[in-house]
Design a protein around this motif. Structure first.
Motif, PDB file in Angstrom:
ATOM      1  N   CYS A 389       0.832  -1.217   0.000  1.00 17.88           N
ATOM      2  CA  CYS A 389       0.000   0.000   0.000  1.00 17.88           C
ATOM      3  C   CYS A 389       0.863   1.262   0.000  1.00 17.88           C
ATOM      4  O   CYS A 389       0.723   2.142   0.845  1.00 17.88           O
ATOM      5  CB  CYS A 389      -0.952  -0.019   1.188  1.00 17.88           C
ATOM      6  SG  CYS A 389      -2.295   1.182   1.059  1.00 17.88           S
ATOM      7  N   LYS A 390       1.782   1.355  -0.962  1.00 17.95           N
ATOM      8  CA  LYS A 390       2.651   2.525  -1.096  1.00 17.95           C
ATOM      9  C   LYS A 390       2.327   3.350  -2.336  1.00 17.95           C
ATOM     10  O   LYS A 390       3.108   4.224  -2.721  1.00 17.95           O
ATOM     11  CB  LYS A 390       4.124   2.090  -1.144  1.00 17.95           C
ATOM     12  CG  LYS A 390       4.614   1.385   0.102  1.00 17.95           C
ATOM     13  CD  LYS A 390       4.590   2.298   1.303  1.00 17.95           C
ATOM     14  CE  LYS A 390       5.152   1.607   2.540  1.00 17.95           C
ATOM     15  NZ  LYS A 390       5.115   2.465   3.731  1.00 17.95           N
ATOM     16  N   GLY A 411       1.652  -5.822  -2.443  1.00 18.17           N
ATOM     17  CA  GLY A 411       0.191  -5.780  -2.549  1.00 18.17           C
ATOM     18  C   GLY A 411      -0.382  -4.388  -2.408  1.00 18.17           C
ATOM     19  O   GLY A 411       0.220  -3.475  -1.826  1.00 18.17           O
ATOM     20  N   ARG A 412      -1.585  -4.214  -3.003  1.00 25.19           N
ATOM     21  CA  ARG A 412      -2.384  -2.996  -2.886  1.00 25.19           C
ATOM     22  C   ARG A 412      -1.622  -1.768  -3.370  1.00 25.19           C
ATOM     23  O   ARG A 412      -1.483  -0.775  -2.670  1.00 25.19           O
ATOM     24  CB  ARG A 412      -2.848  -2.813  -1.455  1.00 25.19           C
ATOM     25  CG  ARG A 412      -4.111  -1.992  -1.358  1.00 25.19           C
ATOM     26  CD  ARG A 412      -4.712  -2.049   0.007  1.00 25.19           C
ATOM     27  NE  ARG A 412      -5.952  -1.316   0.072  1.00 25.19           N
ATOM     28  CZ  ARG A 412      -6.708  -1.176   1.140  1.00 25.19           C
ATOM     29  NH1 ARG A 412      -6.347  -1.759   2.266  1.00 25.19           N
ATOM     30  NH2 ARG A 412      -7.820  -0.491   1.112  1.00 25.19           N
ATOM     31  N   ASN A 413      -1.131  -1.841  -4.597  1.00 22.96           N
ATOM     32  CA  ASN A 413      -0.515  -0.711  -5.265  1.00 22.96           C
ATOM     33  C   ASN A 413      -1.213  -0.506  -6.611  1.00 22.96           C
ATOM     34  O   ASN A 413      -2.320  -1.003  -6.831  1.00 22.96           O
ATOM     35  CB  ASN A 413       0.994  -0.953  -5.437  1.00 22.96           C
ATOM     36  CG  ASN A 413       1.753  -0.737  -4.140  1.00 22.96           C
ATOM     37  OD1 ASN A 413       1.902   0.377  -3.670  1.00 22.96           O
ATOM     38  ND2 ASN A 413       2.233  -1.822  -3.541  1.00 22.96           N
ATOM     39  N   ALA A 434      -0.620  -9.003  -5.039  1.00 26.43           N
ATOM     40  CA  ALA A 434      -2.086  -8.989  -4.990  1.00 26.43           C
ATOM     41  C   ALA A 434      -2.625  -7.564  -5.010  1.00 26.43           C
ATOM     42  O   ALA A 434      -1.934  -6.600  -4.658  1.00 26.43           O
ATOM     43  CB  ALA A 434      -2.560  -9.706  -3.725  1.00 26.43           C
ATOM     44  N   ASP A 435      -3.894  -7.439  -5.452  1.00 26.37           N
ATOM     45  CA  ASP A 435      -4.622  -6.176  -5.425  1.00 26.37           C
ATOM     46  C   ASP A 435      -3.891  -5.091  -6.199  1.00 26.37           C
ATOM     47  O   ASP A 435      -3.630  -3.996  -5.707  1.00 26.37           O
ATOM     48  CB  ASP A 435      -4.853  -5.742  -3.972  1.00 26.37           C
ATOM     49  CG  ASP A 435      -6.063  -4.828  -3.844  1.00 26.37           C
ATOM     50  OD1 ASP A 435      -6.625  -4.453  -4.887  1.00 26.37           O
ATOM     51  OD2 ASP A 435      -6.420  -4.465  -2.718  1.00 26.37           O
ATOM     52  N   LEU A 456      -1.584 -13.713  -6.155  1.00 22.91           N
ATOM     53  CA  LEU A 456      -1.936 -12.916  -7.337  1.00 22.91           C
ATOM     54  C   LEU A 456      -3.402 -12.500  -7.326  1.00 22.91           C
ATOM     55  O   LEU A 456      -3.948 -12.132  -8.368  1.00 22.91           O
ATOM     56  CB  LEU A 456      -1.646 -13.721  -8.612  1.00 22.91           C
ATOM     57  CG  LEU A 456      -0.206 -14.177  -8.825  1.00 22.91           C
ATOM     58  CD1 LEU A 456      -0.123 -15.126 -10.006  1.00 22.91           C
ATOM     59  CD2 LEU A 456       0.702 -12.978  -9.060  1.00 22.91           C
ATOM     60  N   TYR A 457      -4.068 -12.571  -6.198  1.00 19.48           N
ATOM     61  CA  TYR A 457      -5.507 -12.303  -6.163  1.00 19.48           C
ATOM     62  C   TYR A 457      -5.797 -10.813  -6.413  1.00 19.48           C
ATOM     63  O   TYR A 457      -4.951  -9.938  -6.223  1.00 19.48           O
ATOM     64  CB  TYR A 457      -6.117 -12.760  -4.839  1.00 19.48           C
ATOM     65  CG  TYR A 457      -5.517 -12.149  -3.597  1.00 19.48           C
ATOM     66  CD1 TYR A 457      -5.993 -10.951  -3.087  1.00 19.48           C
ATOM     67  CD2 TYR A 457      -4.482 -12.787  -2.920  1.00 19.48           C
ATOM     68  CE1 TYR A 457      -5.456 -10.393  -1.955  1.00 19.48           C
ATOM     69  CE2 TYR A 457      -3.935 -12.241  -1.779  1.00 19.48           C
ATOM     70  CZ  TYR A 457      -4.426 -11.039  -1.298  1.00 19.48           C
ATOM     71  OH  TYR A 457      -3.888 -10.485  -0.166  1.00 19.48           O
ATOM     72  N   LYS A 458      -7.032 -10.547  -6.893  1.00 20.32           N
ATOM     73  CA  LYS A 458      -7.532  -9.197  -7.174  1.00 20.32           C
ATOM     74  C   LYS A 458      -6.657  -8.474  -8.182  1.00 20.32           C
ATOM     75  O   LYS A 458      -6.142  -7.380  -7.927  1.00 20.32           O
ATOM     76  CB  LYS A 458      -7.654  -8.394  -5.872  1.00 20.32           C
ATOM     77  CG  LYS A 458      -8.753  -8.885  -4.954  1.00 20.32           C
ATOM     78  CD  LYS A 458      -8.921  -7.992  -3.740  1.00 20.32           C
ATOM     79  CE  LYS A 458     -10.022  -8.524  -2.832  1.00 20.32           C
ATOM     80  NZ  LYS A 458     -10.211  -7.699  -1.634  1.00 20.32           N
ATOM     81  N   ASN A 459      -6.489  -9.084  -9.351  1.00 23.17           N
ATOM     82  CA  ASN A 459      -5.831  -8.449 -10.481  1.00 23.17           C
ATOM     83  C   ASN A 459      -6.738  -8.589 -11.699  1.00 23.17           C
ATOM     84  O   ASN A 459      -7.937  -8.841 -11.562  1.00 23.17           O
ATOM     85  CB  ASN A 459      -4.448  -9.069 -10.718  1.00 23.17           C
ATOM     86  CG  ASN A 459      -3.391  -8.476  -9.807  1.00 23.17           C
ATOM     87  OD1 ASN A 459      -2.967  -7.350  -9.981  1.00 23.17           O
ATOM     88  ND2 ASN A 459      -2.978  -9.237  -8.801  1.00 23.17           N
TER      89      ASN A 459
END
Length: 696
Positions: A389-390, A411-413, A434-435, A456-459
């Motif tokens: 998340c950066k 994740g979450r980028n 992921a994400d 690799l989820y949420k792509n």
């Protein structure tokens, strides 16, 4: 009585009424100041003054009496007004309480209607889902039948073509053989014909050399025979030439006929292929139409839910407004009656907690961007890097020089792609991308031979690259919430894979490559479009967790009955209605979820699952809880919500020593605007006291 002393006369007695306060002041003088004798002139003045004062006092008395009367009237009026105000307030209070009661009844009725509308909508949606699923199944069956018919026709056509080619070859061999024989016979006939011609020419020349008169009549006869014979030979020669010409034209004609047949066959085949393609396009269009219908239904459901929420919000606003009016009324009443009452408004507080998984940050992004060559050498032994998340849209190149890195969390980028240089991190064991917004994976991922966990989820992945089959050490693969429609055949090389999650993708057909993953322990296939589960799934004998929820399964997947090591099974939100008795063989099962599966009754074999700790039977249309459930002595949690037929909990619920949670609906039923208890019996009350009963 006033006594006046006058010189030379007797005392005068003047009887008057008592004098008021204004005269008393005059007579309160000391005895020295009161004259003993008064002259007559002064007496007249005094008399006038006293009469005036008496009149004034009388007027004052009249005024005081009128004032007192007015005060009494005012008091009576005030009392009457206060009584009227009190009656009005009581009437207003009664009206407000009656209106409040009516509003509460309307709210209860609206809530009951809301529950009934939601139930009807859910039933309609379930019915539509079933109809859509049945239509899709019919289309799928029709497509399968059509494919099978087409395949059979194609096989027949291929066989006919092979037979025709074989016959053509045979005919060609026969024709070649016959042509060879004909040519050889023709050559022999030509040679014989040439020999006979030479002999005839010699005989004719001999006859010409002789004289006619010297010839014998027998010789003339022979000469005529020779002439007829020569004519016959010429005719035969012509016939043989025609025959040879016809024989030479025979293969050309056969070839032409074969070409005509092949052309007609190809035309028919092209027409059939066009018809098949048109049918497939029509079927895909209908399937797309069904998908759009499902989307529209979902939109309608959301719109209905929004309308219901708007109505409930407006009802709550009117209730709040009415409450405000009641509060204002009570304030005004308190002001009029000079009473200070405190109004306590009790509301429910809902605390929202946001819990984040703990992630061990070894180095921050700002510090990473400041890395120089010297610090890169110092960080060469870095083993864990967390960039969760950066808000990254690309990776810093210096990351790819950290060759000793074991864990990398991205994740979450906002990453759209990953550089192939990620293959330089050969010691990497855990990788999370992921994400993000990935649509494909880098080819360089094949160099991560030590990778054990890949998230690799949420792509936005539509396919996995073949290079993923090179990750021979991979144990955990999570590709949840992507756009996958198939899995690569190279996935079978992942011999150590134990956990596979393909939830919420676009699979229409079951990926058969999964059957090759013999070491699988956890398999998540939920939220796809599977209509059936192949029997080959029974090869995965090591499975302990299987999730098949939110699919279109029309029949119970019998292949899972071979999983004797299975501990968790989720079959919720599917279309089958029967559970086989062989489920008793899953003796190690600890969690069974059958929510939203219309089984109507609990089969006795469920009681054989003695290791069961969690059982979800919500919205299963169950009316009676059978006695077989009393064997589940290890049960810790059971969900029985949305089963309207269940009113009384059975007595054996007291014997569940490990029971911690029984999930039920709220114990309220609305009928004709009135509240009634849903559940009855002492077992329910005892469990409620122990705080075991939980409501949704």
């Amino acid at each position: 009585m006033i006594i006046l002393k006058v010189a030379g006369k007797k005392k005068l007695n003047i009887k008057k009424k008592p004098i008021k306060n204004s005269l008393k002041k005059y007579f309160k003088r000391s005895k020295e100041e009161i004259p003993q004798y008064v002259f007559i002139d002064d007496f007249e003045k005094f008399k006038e003054n006293t009469q005036k004062s008496i009149e004034n006092s009388r007027n004052f008395e009249v005024n005081t009496t009128t004032i007192n009367e007015n005060n009494e009237k005012f008091k009576e009026n005030m009392k009457e007004n206060l009584e009227l105000i009190k009656g009005d307030l009581l009437n207003l209070n009664n009206d407000c309480t009656s209106e409040n009661r009516k509003l509460r009844e309307e709210i209860v009725e609206l809530q009951y209607r809301l529950i009934s509308v939601r139930g009807e909508k859910e039933r309609e949606i379930d019915q539509l889902r079933n109809e859509v699923a049945e239509e899709i199944i019919k289309l799928q069956d029709a497509l399968d039948n059509l494919k099978n018919e087409k395949e059979k026709e194609i096989e027949q056509l291929h066989e006919e073509i092979a037979e025709l080619r074989q016959k053509e070859n045979e005919y060609q061999d026969i024709i070649d053989h016959h042509l060879l024989n004909i040519n050889t016979t023709l050559l022999k006939l030509k040679e014989e014909n040439s020999v006979m011609k030479d002999e005839l020419n010699g005989e004719i020349q001999k006859i010409k050399d002789r004289k006619i008169m010297e010839t014998n009549p027998d010789d003339l006869v022979k000469q005529n025979e020779l002439q007829t014979l020569s004519e016959q030979l010429v005719k035969s020669n012509v016939q043989w030439n025609e025959l040879s010409h016809d024989v030479q034209n025979l293969p050309v004609q056969l070839k032409k006929d074969m070409d005509d047949k092949f052309e007609s066959f190809e035309k028919n085949q092209n027409e059939k292929n066009k018809d098949f393609e048109n049918f497939i396009s029509d079927s895909t269009q209908t399937q797309n139409n069904f998908d759009t219908c499902i989307k529209e239904l979902i939109k309608l459901q959301k719109a209905n839910e929004e309308n219901i929420e708007m109505k409930t919000r407006s009802i709550n606003e009117t209730i709040a407004l009415q409450g405000q009016q009641i509060q204002d009324f009570s304030d005004t009443r308190n002001q009029m009656w000079n009473q200070n009452e405190k109004i306590n408004i009790i509301g429910d507080r809902v605390d929202h907690y946001c819990t984040n998984d703990y992630l061990d940050t070894v180095i921050e992004l700002e510090d990473l961007r400041k890395i120089t060559n010297r610090t890169t050498e110092e960080l060469f032994n870095l083993q864990k890097l967390n960039l969760y998340c950066k808000n990254l849209d690309r990776l810093p190149k210096r990351i790819f020089s950290l060759e000793n890195l074991n864990e990398l969390w991205l994740g979450r980028n906002n990453l759209n792609n990953i550089n192939d240089k990620i293959g330089n991190l050969k010691n990497l064991k855990r990788l999370s991308i992921a994400d993000n917004n990935l649509s494909q994976l880098p080819v360089g991922i094949k160099n991560l031979k030590n990778l054990t966990h890949l998230y690799l989820y949420k792509n936005k992945l539509k396919e996995l690259p073949p290079e993923i089959g090179d990750l021979e050490s991979l144990i955990h693969l999570d590709v949840e919430s992507n756009k996958l429609t198939k899995l690569p055949k190279e996935l079978k090389n992942l011999k150590n894979l134990e956990n596979l999650d393909i939830e919420n993708n676009l699979f229409n057909e079951f990926p058969t490559i999964i059957f090759e993953l013999k070491k699988l322990v956890k398999l998540n296939l939920s939220s796809n479009k599977f209509f059936f589960i192949p029997r080959e799934l029974e090869n995965l004998t090591n499975l302990k967790l299987l999730n098949l929820k939110d699919n279109y399964l029309r029949s119970f997947p019998y292949s899972i009955l071979k999983f004797t090591n299975l501990e968790e099974l989720d079959l919720s939100n599917n279309l089958f209605k029967d559970i086989p008795s062989e489920i008793r063989y899953l003796e190690k099962l600890r969690s069974l979820n059958l929510a939203n599966v219309r089984i109507d009754e609990v089969i006795p074999e469920i009681g054989c699952l003695k290791e069961l700790k969690m059982l979800n039977l919500s919205n299963c249309n169950i009316r009676i809880l059978p006695n077989c459930l009393k064997n589940l002595q290890n049960l810790e949690e059971i969900n029985l919500s949305n089963n309207d037929g269940i009113v009384i909990l059975p007595e054996y619920f007291r014997n569940f020593k490990n029971l911690k949670k029984v999930i039920l609906n709220k114990n309220v039923v609305y009928r004709n605007g009135m509240e009634y208890p849903r559940y009855q019996g002492s077992v329910y009350n005892d469990l409620l006291k122990k705080n075991i009963i939980k409501t949704e």
